[in-house]
Write an enzyme that holds these catalytic residues in place. Structure first.
Site, PDB file in Angstrom:
ATOM      1  N   LYS A  80       0.746  -1.315   0.070  1.00 29.23           N
ATOM      2  CA  LYS A  80       0.162   0.091  -0.075  1.00 29.23           C
ATOM      3  C   LYS A  80       0.734   1.254  -0.059  1.00 29.23           C
ATOM      4  O   LYS A  80       0.787   2.186  -0.626  1.00 29.23           O
ATOM      5  CB  LYS A  80      -1.016   0.035   1.182  1.00 29.23           C
ATOM      6  CG  LYS A  80      -1.441   1.352   1.497  1.00 29.23           C
ATOM      7  CD  LYS A  80      -2.376   1.313   2.885  1.00 29.23           C
ATOM      8  CE  LYS A  80      -1.769   1.764   4.047  1.00 29.23           C
ATOM      9  NZ  LYS A  80      -1.369   3.108   4.238  1.00 29.23           N
ATOM     10  N   ASP A 114       4.804   0.510  12.253  1.00 31.21           N
ATOM     11  CA  ASP A 114       3.580  -0.051  11.726  1.00 31.21           C
ATOM     12  C   ASP A 114       3.227  -1.431  12.012  1.00 31.21           C
ATOM     13  O   ASP A 114       2.334  -2.135  11.565  1.00 31.21           O
ATOM     14  CB  ASP A 114       3.454  -0.039  10.156  1.00 31.21           C
ATOM     15  CG  ASP A 114       3.122   1.589   9.608  1.00 31.21           C
ATOM     16  OD1 ASP A 114       2.721   2.391  10.578  1.00 31.21           O
ATOM     17  OD2 ASP A 114       3.154   1.586   8.427  1.00 31.21           O
ATOM     18  N   ARG A 134      -8.690  -0.314   4.886  1.00 28.10           N
ATOM     19  CA  ARG A 134      -7.767   0.712   4.223  1.00 28.10           C
ATOM     20  C   ARG A 134      -6.611   0.141   3.976  1.00 28.10           C
ATOM     21  O   ARG A 134      -5.882   0.660   2.771  1.00 28.10           O
ATOM     22  CB  ARG A 134      -7.440   1.972   5.539  1.00 28.10           C
ATOM     23  CG  ARG A 134      -8.681   2.867   5.591  1.00 28.10           C
ATOM     24  CD  ARG A 134      -8.130   4.052   6.361  1.00 28.10           C
ATOM     25  NE  ARG A 134      -6.672   4.103   5.941  1.00 28.10           N
ATOM     26  CZ  ARG A 134      -5.727   4.623   6.978  1.00 28.10           C
ATOM     27  NH1 ARG A 134      -5.883   4.464   8.108  1.00 28.10           N
ATOM     28  NH2 ARG A 134      -4.745   4.970   6.246  1.00 28.10           N
TER      29      ARG A 134
HETATM   30  C1  UD1 Z   1       4.220   6.681   6.561  1.00 25.58           C
HETATM   31  C2  UD1 Z   1       3.447   5.676   6.420  1.00 25.58           C
HETATM   32  C3  UD1 Z   1       2.858   5.211   7.892  1.00 25.58           C
HETATM   33  C4  UD1 Z   1       4.119   4.689   9.002  1.00 25.58           C
HETATM   34  C5  UD1 Z   1       4.957   6.126   8.807  1.00 25.58           C
HETATM   35  C6  UD1 Z   1       6.146   5.730   9.625  1.00 25.58           C
HETATM   36  C7  UD1 Z   1       2.496   6.037   4.377  1.00 25.58           C
HETATM   37  C8  UD1 Z   1       1.209   6.332   3.580  1.00 25.58           C
HETATM   38  N1  UD1 Z   1       2.271   6.026   5.599  1.00 25.58           N
HETATM   39  O1  UD1 Z   1       3.753   7.912   7.201  1.00 25.58           O
HETATM   40  O2  UD1 Z   1       2.057   3.942   7.833  1.00 25.58           O
HETATM   41  O3  UD1 Z   1       3.587   4.746  10.281  1.00 25.58           O
HETATM   42  O4  UD1 Z   1       5.360   6.392   7.436  1.00 25.58           O
HETATM   43  O5  UD1 Z   1       6.941   4.601   9.023  1.00 25.58           O
HETATM   44  O6  UD1 Z   1       3.464   5.541   3.780  1.00 25.58           O
HETATM   45  N2  UD1 Z   1       7.297  14.167  11.234  1.00 25.58           N
HETATM   46  C9  UD1 Z   1       7.602  15.426  11.238  1.00 25.58           C
HETATM   47  N3  UD1 Z   1       7.229  16.283  10.542  1.00 25.58           N
HETATM   48  C10 UD1 Z   1       6.824  15.806   9.177  1.00 25.58           C
HETATM   49  C11 UD1 Z   1       6.675  14.732   8.911  1.00 25.58           C
HETATM   50  C12 UD1 Z   1       6.704  13.682   9.859  1.00 25.58           C
HETATM   51  O7  UD1 Z   1       7.712  15.897  12.389  1.00 25.58           O
HETATM   52  O8  UD1 Z   1       6.654  16.930   8.007  1.00 25.58           O
HETATM   53  C13 UD1 Z   1       7.326  12.979  12.095  1.00 25.58           C
HETATM   54  C14 UD1 Z   1       6.013  12.214  12.426  1.00 25.58           C
HETATM   55  O9  UD1 Z   1       5.226  13.125  13.322  1.00 25.58           O
HETATM   56  C15 UD1 Z   1       6.567  10.990  12.792  1.00 25.58           C
HETATM   57  C16 UD1 Z   1       7.915  10.931  12.091  1.00 25.58           C
HETATM   58  O10 UD1 Z   1       8.303  11.993  11.839  1.00 25.58           O
HETATM   59  O11 UD1 Z   1       6.691  11.231  14.305  1.00 25.58           O
HETATM   60  C17 UD1 Z   1       7.901   9.964  10.825  1.00 25.58           C
HETATM   61  O12 UD1 Z   1       6.559  10.156  10.139  1.00 25.58           O
HETATM   62  P1  UD1 Z   1       6.699   9.968   8.484  1.00 25.58           P
HETATM   63  O13 UD1 Z   1       7.862   8.903   8.170  1.00 25.58           O
HETATM   64  O14 UD1 Z   1       6.650  11.042   7.788  1.00 25.58           O
HETATM   65  O15 UD1 Z   1       5.225   9.345   8.503  1.00 25.58           O
HETATM   66  P2  UD1 Z   1       4.204   9.362   7.143  1.00 25.58           P
HETATM   67  O16 UD1 Z   1       4.965   9.539   6.029  1.00 25.58           O
HETATM   68  O17 UD1 Z   1       3.351  10.315   7.631  1.00 25.58           O
END
Ligand code: UD1
Length: 421
Positions: free
Chosen positions: A22, A308, A400
């Site tokens: 996904k 995850d 989902r």
């Molecule tokens: C993706 C996955 C999700 C998984 C996560 C971590 C998808 C669609 N979703 O989510 O299932 O749980 O990776 O492996 O691929 N963060 C910030 N600022 C940002 C972005 C993130 O501080 O701009 C922090 C987040 O709050 C979190 C960490 O960085 O603590 C990792 O998040 P991130 O890797 O960005 O997660 P997603 O891409 O949203």
């Protein structure tokens, strides 16, 4: 709304196939629909509500997308819209992936600011910072992100936040940089297998990317990307979930279509807990000849143990001997499933970003509620291992990200019925 009724005490036996990933399909479909100048064909695409939500977002932007027999046909349209509205984005946070590609392709984007969710606040500051490094002017107003740039310009940046690299920000900036002028170097990039799959897809479209699979991605901008054909990698988290399902029911299952390289930390930790994993080129056989032992798990970005899989492994450790400790370092509030597992007789205590799990000798079926995708998956696994009946409501969370979960599990001996509320 639908719910799953699970008759527990079943032992899983047989082969469970793993579907396409996904979290790889979502950015790849965005790249195909927005960045490509021709038709792309994606194989091994799971039939999930998240994929269908993204399809609606991309169709709203003007792409034509057909889905048949696990294949997505994506035709980008010349006159793409630049706006992704709240009604669609609120259904799935990953819609934020359209932000970078739209600015790169059209010079502007208006995308609804995604909200928080059950696993925490989930900021997007790194997405915005990365695009600003590339020269975009970004503004947030009335719940929307506005980004603008005549042409993005390559530069060096460090993209890691306080919880480590960001999967989403890496994907967003990587996609945008493919059409930027000059060279972009992303240091502190996420290295998850689905980021590598996205990078491989972009390369097949004609992008110039080095460092795939590492934390330093070098992208030399090109003028145009073509459509291409690609087979999406298999889903590491779905595979990990089935491994836990095999272990927690003390079954004998073969999880087909996953490699050890995709899930090194999951494999290591599950083995440490006493589960036997026998790998070959096509998948892994899971057996549990001894009792499951308590272990300590800390979530971390790849190649660390994925957040995850935290809920699912917690479910397994509820039935382990001794005490286990889980440190959730990525989404520190991601523990709603603990209270539901306790309703089934587990003994879990929360302390900030930590969970202390005292193993119990059995779980008992109960009505429980899925609060997010992976929290839903652990309740299904726990329900199969529990005595009596478990009713999991809010199954839409599970749909989902898991394709036909009850069919796949019933094929190997589970007793799960889907009913309408
Ligand atoms: C993706 C996955 C999700 C998984 C996560 C971590 C998808 C669609 N979703 O989510 O299932 O749980 O990776 O492996 O691929 N963060 C910030 N600022 C940002 C972005 C993130 O501080 O701009 C922090 C987040 O709050 C979190 C960490 O960085 O603590 C990792 O998040 P991130 O890797 O960005 O997660 P997603 O891409 O949203």
């Amino acid at each position: 709304m639908e719910k799953l009724i699970i008759k527990g005490g079943t032992r899983l036996e047989g082969t469970i196939p793993v579907s396409g990933c996904k979290n790889a399909v979502l950015p790849i479909a965005v790249a195909a629909a927005i960045l490509g100048d021709g038709v792309s064909v994606l194989h091994n695409v799971p039939n999930l509500t998240d994929v269908m939500t993204l399809r609606a977002v991309l169709q709203g932007l003007g792409a034509t997308i057909k889905f048949k027999n696990s294949t997505l046909y994506i035709e980008p349209i010349n006159h793409l819209e630049h706006e992704a509205p709240y009604e669609l984005v609120r259904k799935m946070r990953a819609s934020i992936y359209v932000l970078g590609p739209l600015v790169a392709k059209l010079g502007k984007a208006k995308v609804s600011f995604p909200g928080g969710c059950a696993i925490g606040p989930r900021p997007i500051d790194l997405h915005i910072r990365g695009l600003e490094h590339l020269g975009a002017k970004v503004m947030v107003e009335k719940g929307y992100i506005y980004a603008q740039a005549e042409r993005l310009t390559g530069t060096e940046m460090y993209l890691t936040g306080q919880h480590g690299p960001s999967v989403g920000a890496t994907a967003n900036v990587l996609m945008a940089a493919t059409l930027a002028q000059g060279t972009t170097v992303i240091r502190g990039a996420a290295c998850e297998p689905h980021i590598s799959d996205l990078a491989c897809f972009l390369k097949a479209m004609g992008a110039d990317i080095e460092g795939i699979g590492t934390s330093v991605l070098t992208i030399r901008g090109v003028k145009q990307l073509r459509g291409t054909e690609h087979t999406v990698i298999s889903d590491d988290i779905e595979a990990g979930t089935f491994i836990v399902a095999g272990a927690i029911t003390r079954g004998d299952v073969y999880v087909k279509g996953i490699t050890h390289q995709q899930i090194p930390a999951i494999s290591e930790k599950i083995t440490e807990a006493g589960v036997e994993l026998d790998w070959d080129d096509n998948g892994v056989r899971v057996t549990t000849p001894r009792e499951i032992r308590g272990i300590d798990v800390s979530t971390a970005p790849f190649p660390g143990f994925p957040t995850d899989m935290q809920a699912q492994v917690m479910g397994m450790l509820c039935l382990a001997s001794g005490t286990s400790l889980i440190n959730e370092n990525v989404h520190t509030d991601r523990f709603i499933h603990a209270a539901e597992l306790n309703r089934m007789g587990a003994d879990i205590m929360l302390d900030g970003g930590k969970a202390i799990i005292n193993g119990v000798s059995g779980l008992s079926g109960a009505p429980v509620m899925a609060s997010d995708l992976r929290a839903g998956a652990v309740l299904v696994a726990a329900g199969m291992a529990a005595s009596g009946e478990t009713v999991v409501s809010r199954v839409y969370h599970i749909d989902r990200g898991y394709e036909s979960i009850e069919k796949k599990l019933n094929n190997v001996g589970a007793n799960i019925k889907r009913v309408k509320d």
